[in-house]
Each structure stands twice: as structure tokens, then as C-alpha cells.
Design a protein around this motif. Sequence first.
Motif, PDB file in Angstrom:
ATOM      1  N   ALA A   6       0.893  -1.204   0.044  1.00 55.86           N
ATOM      2  CA  ALA A   6       0.074  -0.072  -0.036  1.00 55.86           C
ATOM      3  C   ALA A   6       0.949   1.175  -0.189  1.00 55.86           C
ATOM      4  N   THR A   7       1.306   1.652  -1.274  1.00 62.22           N
ATOM      5  CA  THR A   7       2.162   2.781  -1.393  1.00 62.22           C
ATOM      6  C   THR A   7       2.127   3.223  -2.632  1.00 62.22           C
ATOM      7  N   ASN A   8       2.137   4.906  -2.641  1.00 63.59           N
ATOM      8  CA  ASN A   8       2.192   5.333  -3.916  1.00 63.59           C
ATOM      9  C   ASN A   8       3.600   5.858  -4.271  1.00 63.59           C
ATOM     10  N   ASN A   9       4.590   5.225  -3.533  1.00 65.23           N
ATOM     11  CA  ASN A   9       6.113   5.833  -3.724  1.00 65.23           C
ATOM     12  C   ASN A   9       6.830   4.854  -4.458  1.00 65.23           C
ATOM     13  N   HIS A  11       9.944   4.583  -5.550  1.00 64.90           N
ATOM     14  CA  HIS A  11      11.255   4.233  -4.851  1.00 64.90           C
ATOM     15  C   HIS A  11      11.181   3.206  -3.689  1.00 64.90           C
ATOM     16  N   LYS A  12      10.091   3.349  -2.963  1.00 62.52           N
ATOM     17  CA  LYS A  12       9.865   2.463  -1.928  1.00 62.52           C
ATOM     18  C   LYS A  12       9.626   1.082  -2.605  1.00 62.52           C
ATOM     19  N   ILE A  13       8.704   1.055  -3.557  1.00 65.95           N
ATOM     20  CA  ILE A  13       8.410  -0.330  -4.403  1.00 65.95           C
ATOM     21  C   ILE A  13       9.794  -1.115  -4.919  1.00 65.95           C
ATOM     22  N   PRO A  39      -4.796   7.914   3.111  1.00 58.84           N
ATOM     23  CA  PRO A  39      -4.908   8.784   4.407  1.00 58.84           C
ATOM     24  C   PRO A  39      -3.711   8.493   5.093  1.00 58.84           C
ATOM     25  N   GLU A  40      -3.274   9.604   5.652  1.00 58.42           N
ATOM     26  CA  GLU A  40      -2.242   9.779   6.410  1.00 58.42           C
ATOM     27  C   GLU A  40      -2.375  11.118   7.679  1.00 58.42           C
ATOM     28  N   THR A  41      -3.412  10.782   8.513  1.00 60.39           N
ATOM     29  CA  THR A  41      -3.806  11.817   9.096  1.00 60.39           C
ATOM     30  C   THR A  41      -3.335  12.113  10.684  1.00 60.39           C
ATOM     31  N   GLU A  51      -2.821   3.348   9.599  1.00 55.92           N
ATOM     32  CA  GLU A  51      -3.980   4.109   8.613  1.00 55.92           C
ATOM     33  C   GLU A  51      -3.998   3.577   7.111  1.00 55.92           C
ATOM     34  N   LYS A  52      -2.761   3.573   6.558  1.00 55.33           N
ATOM     35  CA  LYS A  52      -2.705   3.137   5.055  1.00 55.33           C
ATOM     36  C   LYS A  52      -3.155   1.775   4.847  1.00 55.33           C
ATOM     37  N   ALA A  53      -2.422   1.065   5.749  1.00 55.55           N
ATOM     38  CA  ALA A  53      -2.913  -0.487   5.612  1.00 55.55           C
ATOM     39  C   ALA A  53      -4.306  -0.735   5.708  1.00 55.55           C
ATOM     40  N   GLN A  91       4.333  21.044  -1.489  1.00 58.59           N
ATOM     41  CA  GLN A  91       4.824  20.429  -2.988  1.00 58.59           C
ATOM     42  C   GLN A  91       5.572  19.121  -2.743  1.00 58.59           C
ATOM     43  N   ARG A  92       6.067  18.770  -1.566  1.00 61.31           N
ATOM     44  CA  ARG A  92       6.785  17.709  -1.241  1.00 61.31           C
ATOM     45  C   ARG A  92       7.976  17.478  -2.048  1.00 61.31           C
ATOM     46  N   ASN A  93       8.721  18.331  -2.027  1.00 59.92           N
ATOM     47  CA  ASN A  93       9.753  18.583  -2.926  1.00 59.92           C
ATOM     48  C   ASN A  93      11.102  18.146  -2.450  1.00 59.92           C
ATOM     49  N   GLY A 147      19.298   7.114  -5.118  1.00 56.25           N
ATOM     50  CA  GLY A 147      18.166   7.079  -4.076  1.00 56.25           C
ATOM     51  C   GLY A 147      17.093   8.157  -4.095  1.00 56.25           C
ATOM     52  N   PHE A 148      16.527   8.552  -2.996  1.00 57.42           N
ATOM     53  CA  PHE A 148      15.347   9.459  -2.918  1.00 57.42           C
ATOM     54  C   PHE A 148      15.441  10.334  -1.670  1.00 57.42           C
ATOM     55  N   GLY A 149      14.493  11.276  -1.752  1.00 58.92           N
ATOM     56  CA  GLY A 149      14.123  11.833  -0.293  1.00 58.92           C
ATOM     57  C   GLY A 149      15.367  12.663   0.172  1.00 58.92           C
ATOM     58  N   TYR A 150      15.909  12.496   1.398  1.00 59.69           N
ATOM     59  CA  TYR A 150      16.719  13.071   1.947  1.00 59.69           C
ATOM     60  C   TYR A 150      18.204  11.964   1.816  1.00 59.69           C
ATOM     61  N   ASP A 151      18.149  11.287   0.884  1.00 60.67           N
ATOM     62  CA  ASP A 151      19.528  10.345   0.787  1.00 60.67           C
ATOM     63  C   ASP A 151      20.555  10.985   0.520  1.00 60.67           C
ATOM     64  N   PRO A 152      20.668  12.179  -0.148  1.00 63.54           N
ATOM     65  CA  PRO A 152      22.058  12.804  -0.645  1.00 63.54           C
ATOM     66  C   PRO A 152      22.535  13.445   0.570  1.00 63.54           C
ATOM     67  N   GLU A 170      23.182  -2.090  -1.525  1.00 63.88           N
ATOM     68  CA  GLU A 170      24.163  -1.475  -0.207  1.00 63.88           C
ATOM     69  C   GLU A 170      23.156  -0.690   0.728  1.00 63.88           C
ATOM     70  N   LYS A 171      22.218  -0.034   0.159  1.00 67.73           N
ATOM     71  CA  LYS A 171      21.581   0.622   0.975  1.00 67.73           C
ATOM     72  C   LYS A 171      20.531  -0.116   1.761  1.00 67.73           C
ATOM     73  N   GLY A 172      19.887  -1.271   0.870  1.00 68.24           N
ATOM     74  CA  GLY A 172      19.163  -2.183   1.662  1.00 68.24           C
ATOM     75  C   GLY A 172      19.456  -2.957   2.558  1.00 68.24           C
ATOM     76  N   HIS A 176      17.057   1.691   7.338  1.00 62.56           N
ATOM     77  CA  HIS A 176      15.567   1.235   7.947  1.00 62.56           C
ATOM     78  C   HIS A 176      14.722   0.483   7.293  1.00 62.56           C
ATOM     79  N   ARG A 177      14.602   0.808   6.074  1.00 66.30           N
ATOM     80  CA  ARG A 177      13.183  -0.057   5.365  1.00 66.30           C
ATOM     81  C   ARG A 177      13.838  -1.707   5.180  1.00 66.30           C
ATOM     82  N   GLY A 178      15.312  -1.688   4.965  1.00 66.65           N
ATOM     83  CA  GLY A 178      15.753  -2.988   4.700  1.00 66.65           C
ATOM     84  C   GLY A 178      15.683  -3.877   6.153  1.00 66.65           C
TER      85      GLY A 178
HETATM   86  O1  LIG Z   1      16.165   9.995   2.149  1.00 65.25           O
HETATM   87  C1  LIG Z   1      15.415   9.004   2.260  1.00 65.25           C
HETATM   88  N1  LIG Z   1      15.389   7.597   2.240  1.00 65.25           N
HETATM   89  C2  LIG Z   1      14.615   6.719   2.518  1.00 65.25           C
HETATM   90  O2  LIG Z   1      14.842   5.587   2.173  1.00 65.25           O
HETATM   91  C3  LIG Z   1      13.312   7.334   2.742  1.00 65.25           C
HETATM   92  N2  LIG Z   1      12.099   6.844   3.019  1.00 65.25           N
HETATM   93  C4  LIG Z   1      11.272   7.669   3.105  1.00 65.25           C
HETATM   94  N3  LIG Z   1      11.912   8.900   3.154  1.00 65.25           N
HETATM   95  C5  LIG Z   1      11.284  10.274   3.239  1.00 65.25           C
HETATM   96  O3  LIG Z   1      10.300  10.091   4.170  1.00 65.25           O
HETATM   97  C6  LIG Z   1       8.752  10.568   3.344  1.00 65.25           C
HETATM   98  C7  LIG Z   1       8.052   9.580   4.021  1.00 65.25           C
HETATM   99  O4  LIG Z   1       6.857   9.528   3.672  1.00 65.25           O
HETATM  100  P1  LIG Z   1       5.916   8.518   3.510  1.00 65.25           P
HETATM  101  O5  LIG Z   1       6.232   7.343   4.403  1.00 65.25           O
HETATM  102  O6  LIG Z   1       4.535   8.788   3.812  1.00 65.25           O
HETATM  103  O7  LIG Z   1       5.998   7.973   2.061  1.00 65.25           O
HETATM  104  P2  LIG Z   1       5.341   8.589   0.825  1.00 65.25           P
HETATM  105  O8  LIG Z   1       4.255   9.755   1.132  1.00 65.25           O
HETATM  106  O9  LIG Z   1       6.495   9.163  -0.139  1.00 65.25           O
HETATM  107  O10 LIG Z   1       4.730   7.204   0.103  1.00 65.25           O
HETATM  108  P3  LIG Z   1       3.422   6.278   0.613  1.00 65.25           P
HETATM  109  O11 LIG Z   1       4.111   5.107   0.879  1.00 65.25           O
HETATM  110  O12 LIG Z   1       2.909   7.156   1.876  1.00 65.25           O
HETATM  111  O13 LIG Z   1       2.332   6.388  -0.377  1.00 65.25           O
HETATM  112  C8  LIG Z   1       9.107   9.961   1.865  1.00 65.25           C
HETATM  113  O14 LIG Z   1       8.249  11.041   1.077  1.00 65.25           O
HETATM  114  C9  LIG Z   1      10.976  10.584   1.742  1.00 65.25           C
HETATM  115  O15 LIG Z   1      10.567  12.198   1.974  1.00 65.25           O
HETATM  116  C10 LIG Z   1      13.126   8.629   2.668  1.00 65.25           C
HETATM  117  N4  LIG Z   1      14.061   9.440   2.543  1.00 65.25           N
END
Ligand SMILES: O=c1[nH]c(=O)c2ncn([C@@H]3O[C@H](COP(=O)(O)OP(=O)(O)OP(=O)(O)O)[C@@H](O)[C@H]3O)c2[nH]1
Length: 193
Positions: A6-9, A11-13, A39-41, A51-53, A91-93, A147-152, A170-172, A176-178
Amino acid sequence: MQLCFATNNRHKIEEISRLVGTNFHIVSLQEIGCYEELPETHDTIEENAFEKAEYVWEHFGVSCFADDSGIEVEALNGEPGVNTAFYAGPQRNANDNMDLLLKNLQGKANRNAHFRTCIALIINGEKHLFEGRIEGHILERQQGTGGFGYDPIFMPSGYQKSFAEMTLDEKGSISHRGKAVQKLIEFLQTMQK
Ligand SMILES: O=c1[nH]c(=O)c2ncn([C@@H]3O[C@H](COP(=O)(O)OP(=O)(O)OP(=O)(O)O)[C@@H](O)[C@H]3O)c2[nH]1
Ligand SMILES: [Mg+2]
């Protein structure tokens, strides 16, 4: 075993699919006909993961898991935390978010931070939570382009490169996610025995 992630991200997939391999079959939200924002409230990562699940379980009746993650910075009392995705605004940039975090840390000696992932699993209506965490620090400026998000700007403890300078494998293997996914896989394997 088939489970909806249950994700729209995307990178997570990508990260989680590699980690799960052939242990179980992941289907996307689109494959079960879910095209809406989940929803993530809530005020905590744990509650938002559930909540998402729960949304998917209640609306689509499909066993599923959701990942809610955040970066928690010591000198900022745990911020951005649950607001990680939209720290600098709706804007989630990623660049805006990193710039704001670097600005808020200017002049602070303590740059310790950790990432945290909570995976909420709902399987046949039963609920379980798995958590993973990685300690590290926030760099002075961006390093790497992967990567994505704050990885850099995140360097895990004991390493000389940022998450964005690592391969996905390597990251995985340390992230945290790994760690959270590893616990999920072990749980699902014991269920199948
Ligand atoms: O540098 C990063 N390395 C990572 O490994 C990582 N994992 C998460 N994040 C950041 O944290 C937010 C979580 O928000 P989040 O868990 O609600 O995810 P999301 O809204 O992007 O997708 P969804 O799963 O909710 O659909 C994300 O948008 C990212 O900005 C990461 N940043
Ligand atoms: Mg989200």
C-alpha cells in the motif's frame, strides 16, 4: 503468497521488491484497483502506517502492508519526523526539504539523525508492526545522486558515503527499510511453516 504493498512511492516499491525477491508476490495498489491517495492523518509514523494498510484492507479486502518512514534529527527534537515528506511544504519537493533541513541545522554542532520505517501488515485481518532504524548524521551539503528523499544528505554511521552514493543493494542491506522488511519476511516465513 500475494500481498498488496500500500504505497504510491515508486522508490519504496523498487527498494522493497529487491529485498523481498521471490519470498512472496507483491501486487501494487493499481493492480487491486486502488487509485486514490491513502490517508495519513495521525501524529506518529506507527499510526500512519496502520492507517494506510487499514484503508486498503477495509476498502478492498486485500491482505497488505504499508511503509511509513521518517527522518528524526536530534538537534531538532525529532523533526521532521512524521512530516518528513512535506517538511518544506505541500509540494513534497526533495530539494526544498533538504534545503530547509540544512538551513535549520546551520550553526548546530550536533547533526545526529536516524531514519525510521514502520511497516504495518494486515494479513487476513490480523495486524502486525515491524520497525527498522538506522543511525547516522546529516551532511553539510548534498552528496551523490542515487536514492530519493533525503538520501543525498544522510550518511549512515560507520560509512564514508551518503545513502545517495550507495547502490540499492548496499542501501537495502543496512537501511531502516531493509531492516523492517527483513523482519516482515521472517514473520511471513514462520507463518508459512
Ligand atoms: O532519504 C530518504 N531515504 C529513504 O529511504 C526514505 N524513506 C522515506 N523517506 C522520506 O520520508 C517520506 C516518507 O513519507 P511516507 O512514508 O508517507 O511516504 P510517501 O508519502 O512518499 O509514500 P506512501 O508510502 O505514503 O504512499 C518520503 O516521502 C521521503 O521524503 C526517505 N528519505
Ligand atoms: Mg505518504
